[in-house]
Design an enzyme around this catalytic site. Structure first.
Site, PDB file in Angstrom:
ATOM      1  N   TYR A  55       0.839  -1.197   0.000  1.00  0.00           N
ATOM      2  CA  TYR A  55       0.000   0.000   0.000  1.00  0.00           C
ATOM      3  C   TYR A  55       0.877   1.251   0.000  1.00  0.00           C
ATOM      4  O   TYR A  55       1.640   1.495   0.939  1.00  0.00           O
ATOM      5  CB  TYR A  55      -0.919   0.036   1.218  1.00  0.00           C
ATOM      6  CG  TYR A  55      -2.011  -1.016   1.238  1.00  0.00           C
ATOM      7  CD1 TYR A  55      -2.281  -1.804   0.127  1.00  0.00           C
ATOM      8  CD2 TYR A  55      -2.775  -1.223   2.374  1.00  0.00           C
ATOM      9  CE1 TYR A  55      -3.276  -2.768   0.147  1.00  0.00           C
ATOM     10  CE2 TYR A  55      -3.783  -2.183   2.414  1.00  0.00           C
ATOM     11  CZ  TYR A  55      -4.027  -2.959   1.300  1.00  0.00           C
ATOM     12  OH  TYR A  55      -5.008  -3.906   1.329  1.00  0.00           O
ATOM     13  N   SER A 206     -13.532  -5.109  -0.284  1.00  0.00           N
ATOM     14  CA  SER A 206     -14.395  -4.506  -1.299  1.00  0.00           C
ATOM     15  C   SER A 206     -15.864  -4.877  -1.127  1.00  0.00           C
ATOM     16  O   SER A 206     -16.530  -5.276  -2.087  1.00  0.00           O
ATOM     17  CB  SER A 206     -13.923  -4.887  -2.718  1.00  0.00           C
ATOM     18  OG  SER A 206     -14.449  -3.982  -3.670  1.00  0.00           O
ATOM     19  N   PRO A 207     -16.408  -4.746   0.083  1.00  0.00           N
ATOM     20  CA  PRO A 207     -17.829  -5.052   0.287  1.00  0.00           C
ATOM     21  C   PRO A 207     -18.761  -4.101  -0.466  1.00  0.00           C
ATOM     22  O   PRO A 207     -19.920  -4.435  -0.703  1.00  0.00           O
ATOM     23  CB  PRO A 207     -18.005  -4.910   1.806  1.00  0.00           C
ATOM     24  CG  PRO A 207     -16.918  -3.965   2.213  1.00  0.00           C
ATOM     25  CD  PRO A 207     -15.758  -4.299   1.319  1.00  0.00           C
ATOM     26  N   GLY A 210     -15.820  -1.684  -4.935  1.00  0.00           N
ATOM     27  CA  GLY A 210     -15.066  -0.585  -5.524  1.00  0.00           C
ATOM     28  C   GLY A 210     -15.820   0.729  -5.590  1.00  0.00           C
ATOM     29  O   GLY A 210     -15.461   1.602  -6.371  1.00  0.00           O
ATOM     30  N   GLY A 211     -16.869   0.866  -4.774  1.00  0.00           N
ATOM     31  CA  GLY A 211     -17.662   2.095  -4.762  1.00  0.00           C
ATOM     32  C   GLY A 211     -18.950   1.993  -5.555  1.00  0.00           C
ATOM     33  O   GLY A 211     -19.806   2.868  -5.478  1.00  0.00           O
ATOM     34  N   LEU A 212     -19.123   0.905  -6.324  1.00  0.00           N
ATOM     35  CA  LEU A 212     -20.335   0.756  -7.128  1.00  0.00           C
ATOM     36  C   LEU A 212     -21.585   0.704  -6.261  1.00  0.00           C
ATOM     37  O   LEU A 212     -22.649   1.174  -6.666  1.00  0.00           O
ATOM     38  CB  LEU A 212     -20.247  -0.514  -7.972  1.00  0.00           C
ATOM     39  CG  LEU A 212     -19.371  -0.429  -9.230  1.00  0.00           C
ATOM     40  CD1 LEU A 212     -19.159  -1.811  -9.807  1.00  0.00           C
ATOM     41  CD2 LEU A 212     -20.008   0.493 -10.261  1.00  0.00           C
ATOM     42  N   GLY A 215     -24.014   3.892  -4.455  1.00  0.00           N
ATOM     43  CA  GLY A 215     -25.166   4.555  -5.043  1.00  0.00           C
ATOM     44  C   GLY A 215     -24.845   5.865  -5.728  1.00  0.00           C
ATOM     45  O   GLY A 215     -25.739   6.523  -6.268  1.00  0.00           O
ATOM     46  N   LYS A 216     -23.574   6.243  -5.745  1.00  0.00           N
ATOM     47  CA  LYS A 216     -23.228   7.545  -6.330  1.00  0.00           C
ATOM     48  C   LYS A 216     -22.980   7.481  -7.834  1.00  0.00           C
ATOM     49  O   LYS A 216     -22.831   8.513  -8.483  1.00  0.00           O
ATOM     50  CB  LYS A 216     -22.001   8.137  -5.630  1.00  0.00           C
ATOM     51  CG  LYS A 216     -20.723   7.327  -5.765  1.00  0.00           C
ATOM     52  CD  LYS A 216     -19.613   7.958  -4.933  1.00  0.00           C
ATOM     53  CE  LYS A 216     -18.324   7.157  -4.990  1.00  0.00           C
ATOM     54  NZ  LYS A 216     -17.292   7.734  -4.116  1.00  0.00           N
TER      55      LYS A 216
END
Length: 345
Positions: A55, A206-207, A210-212, A215-216
Site C-alpha cells: 500500500y 471490497s464489500p 469498488g464504490g459501485l 449509489g453515487k
C-alpha cells in the site's frame, strides 16, 4: 460494534475492520490526514486494522506505525506481503527468503515488535506451500507473528495448506481475506465451504464493490471529480464508468438494489455492508475510507442486519455464487494464462 471469533482461534475481532489502502499517496498523504480516520474507527469499536506492505509502497505501514505509538496494545494489527516491493527477482512472492525479509521490513515500518495477523497477499504458484509455512512457523516461534492468514486463495489452495500444516506439524492459516459483495458472490461457490470445514475466519474486502454499491454512480450520468472513478485509472475506472455501454446491465442491477434498499428503509451502502454480515462464514468486512465523512456514514450501518425476506430479494436480483463485477478478483490465477490453457502453448 459486534465482535466475532476469528475462525477457531478464540480471538475476538470487530465485524468491521479498518483497511488502510487510502493511507499514503494512494489517498491521504500525511499522518495528519490519516489520524482522524483511525481515531474515528477506534472510537466506534473497531479493534482490527488491516494494511499491507505494498500500500503506497510502504507508506501506509509507515503512517500507521506513527499513529499507533502509545496505543499499539489496544488494537489488533494485520498486514500482508507478497506483491512486488522492488524490481529485484526475489522481492516478491512467498519464498522463505522473501517472507522473512518482508516481515522484518513491515515490523520496521510499523514500529512494532510483533504482527498480530500476517497474511500472504496472494498465492505464489512458484513456491511450494510447505516452504512458505516453514518460514512462517519460524517467525511465529520467534514471536514476530502471532497468527498467519491468506488472501485471495482458492478453495483447493486453502485445503492444500491445511493438509500441509497437519502433515508437517507447522503453523496453520487461521484466516482468509477475499473479495465479497452483492455484485461479487463467487466465494460462496466453494471457498466459504472450505473455510467453514477447517475453522478459518474470513475477512472480506471490497464489500461496496469498488464504490459501485455506494449509489453515487448511475448509468449515463457523469461521476464527481473526487470519486474513485475519477481518481483511479485502468481497470477500476472502466468497471465503474457509468458511460460505458458494457456496464449497462450492471447498473440496471444496482438500480434494482437501490429500490430494494429504499423499500427496506436503508441506504444502499448499509444494505451492501449488512449483506456481508449475513453469511455465517464471514467474520468481518474491511472498510476503507478516504474522508472522515465516508467512514462515519459506513460505520452508522455497523449494527444493521437484514431479514430473510430482504436476503431472499437480493438472491432474486443476484443469485448466490454469481459474479457481476469482474474487476474484483484480487488476482488472475496463473492457470488462466493462455499458455496454460492450450496444448500448443
Amino acid at each position: 460494534m459486534e465482535y466475532r471469533v476469528l475462525g477457531s482461534t478464540g480471538l475476538k475481532v470487530s465485524s468491521f475492520v479498518l483497511g488502510t489502502g487510502t493511507f499514503g499517496f494512494w489517498g491521504n498523504n500525511t499522518k495528519k490526514e490519516c489520524e482522524p480516520i483511525l481515531d474515528e474507527a477506534l472510537a466506534a469499536g473497531v479493534n482490527l486494522i488491516d494494511t499491507a506492505d505494498v500500500y503506497s509502497s510502504g507508506q501506509a505501514e509507515e503512517i500507521l506505525g506513527e499513529l499507533l505509538k502509545g496505543r499499539r496494545e489496544d488494537i489488533l494489527l494485520a498486514t500482508k506481503g507478497g506483491f512486488p516491493m522492488g524490481s529485484g527477482p526475489n522481492q516478491s512472492g512467498s519464498s522463505k527468503y522473501w517472507i522473512k525479509r518482508a516481515v522484518e521490513d513491515s515490523l520496521r515500518r510499523l514500529q512494532t515488535d510483533y504482527i498480530d495477523l500476517y497474511q500472504l497477499h496472494l498465492p505464489d504458484v512458484h513456491t511450494d506451500i510447505e516452504e512458505t509455512l516453514d518460514a512462517l512457523t519460524d517467525l511465529v516461534r520467534e514471536g514476530k507473528i502471532r497468527y498467519i492468514g491468506t488472501s485471495n486463495f482458492q478453495a483447493w489452495q486453502v485445503t492444500e495448506a491445511q493438509w500441509t500444516s497437519e502433515r508437517k506439524n507447522v503453523a496453520r492459516f487461521v484466516s482468509e481475506q477475499s473479495p465479497y459483495s452483492i455484485l461479487n458472490r463467487s466465494i460462496e461457490f466453494d471457498l466459504l465451504a472450505a473455510t467453514a470445514k477447517y475453522g478459518i475466519g474470513v475477512l472480506v474486502w471490497s464489500p461496496l464493490s469498488g464504490g459501485l454499491l455506494t449509489g453515487k454512480y448511475r448509468f449515463g450520468e457523469s461521476y464527481s471529480s473526487d470519486s474513485r472513478a475519477a481518481t483511479f485509472a485502468g481497470s477500476l475506472k472502466s468497471v465503474v464508468d457509468p458511460n460505458r455501454e458494457e456496464n449497462r446491465t450492471k447498473f440496471e442491477i444496482i438500480a434494482k438494489l437501490q429500490t430494494l434498499a429504499d423499500e427496506a428503509g436503508l441506504t444502499l451502502p448499509h444494505l451492501a455492508m449488512a449483506f456481508t454480515q449475513s453469511h455465517p462464514s464471514i467474520t468481518s468486512a474491511i472498510i476503507g475510507a478516504r474522508t472522515i465523512e465516508q467512514l462515519q456514514e459506513t460505520l452508522k450501518g455497523s449494527d444493521v442486519r437484514l431479514s430473510n425476506d430482504v436476503l431472499d430479494a437480493i438472491d432474486a436480483i443476484v443469485p448466490p455464487g454469481v459474479t457481476l463485477d469482474a474487476m474484483e478478483k484480487g488476482w488472475t490465477p496463473d492457470w488462466l494464462q493462455a499458455d496454460k490453457r492450450r496444448i500448443n502453448g
